[in-house]
Design a protein around this motif. Sequence first.
Motif, PDB file in Angstrom:
ATOM      1  N   ASN A  41       3.370  13.327   5.696  1.00 11.29           N
ATOM      2  CA  ASN A  41       2.911  12.984   4.351  1.00 11.29           C
ATOM      3  C   ASN A  41       2.072  11.716   4.324  1.00 11.29           C
ATOM      4  N   ASN A  42       2.393  10.746   5.191  1.00 11.86           N
ATOM      5  CA  ASN A  42       1.636   9.498   5.171  1.00 11.86           C
ATOM      6  C   ASN A  42       0.173   9.704   5.566  1.00 11.86           C
ATOM      7  N   GLU A  45      -1.509  10.864   2.393  1.00 16.17           N
ATOM      8  CA  GLU A  45      -1.659   9.710   1.504  1.00 16.17           C
ATOM      9  C   GLU A  45      -2.779   8.799   1.981  1.00 16.17           C
ATOM     10  N   ASP A  46      -2.857   8.551   3.277  1.00 16.32           N
ATOM     11  CA  ASP A  46      -3.927   7.699   3.828  1.00 16.32           C
ATOM     12  C   ASP A  46      -5.305   8.287   3.535  1.00 16.32           C
ATOM     13  N   THR A  47      -5.416   9.593   3.602  1.00 18.50           N
ATOM     14  CA  THR A  47      -6.690  10.260   3.323  1.00 18.50           C
ATOM     15  C   THR A  47      -7.089  10.071   1.866  1.00 18.50           C
ATOM     16  N   ILE A  48      -6.142  10.263   0.968  1.00 19.26           N
ATOM     17  CA  ILE A  48      -6.412  10.081  -0.460  1.00 19.26           C
ATOM     18  C   ILE A  48      -6.812   8.639  -0.742  1.00 19.26           C
ATOM     19  N   ARG A  49      -6.078   7.705  -0.177  1.00 23.24           N
ATOM     20  CA  ARG A  49      -6.393   6.286  -0.370  1.00 23.24           C
ATOM     21  C   ARG A  49      -7.799   5.951   0.147  1.00 23.24           C
ATOM     22  N   VAL A  59      -6.341   1.680  -5.432  1.00 19.63           N
ATOM     23  CA  VAL A  59      -5.183   2.542  -5.693  1.00 19.63           C
ATOM     24  C   VAL A  59      -4.086   1.733  -6.398  1.00 19.63           C
TER      25      VAL A  59
END
Length: 64
Positions: A41-42, A45-49, A59
């Motif tokens: 999952n991280n 999340e890193d991609t979205i950020r 963010v």
Amino acid sequence: MVSDKLIVHYNQHIHKEVETHQWLPEGQITVGITAGASCPNNLIEDTIRRVFELRGISVQELLK
């Protein structure tokens, strides 16, 4: 995602890493992100950020 102008990614059709220029269009966009079940999952999340960062959006400010 090197910048909003350059992304380096693996092209599964030609089986090699390639560069794509001007990959992130200007203006409002919708981004879809897919991942396999084994993807942590991280990393998602890193991609979205990173996409937010490339657009100059904090963010942290969105989470307030």
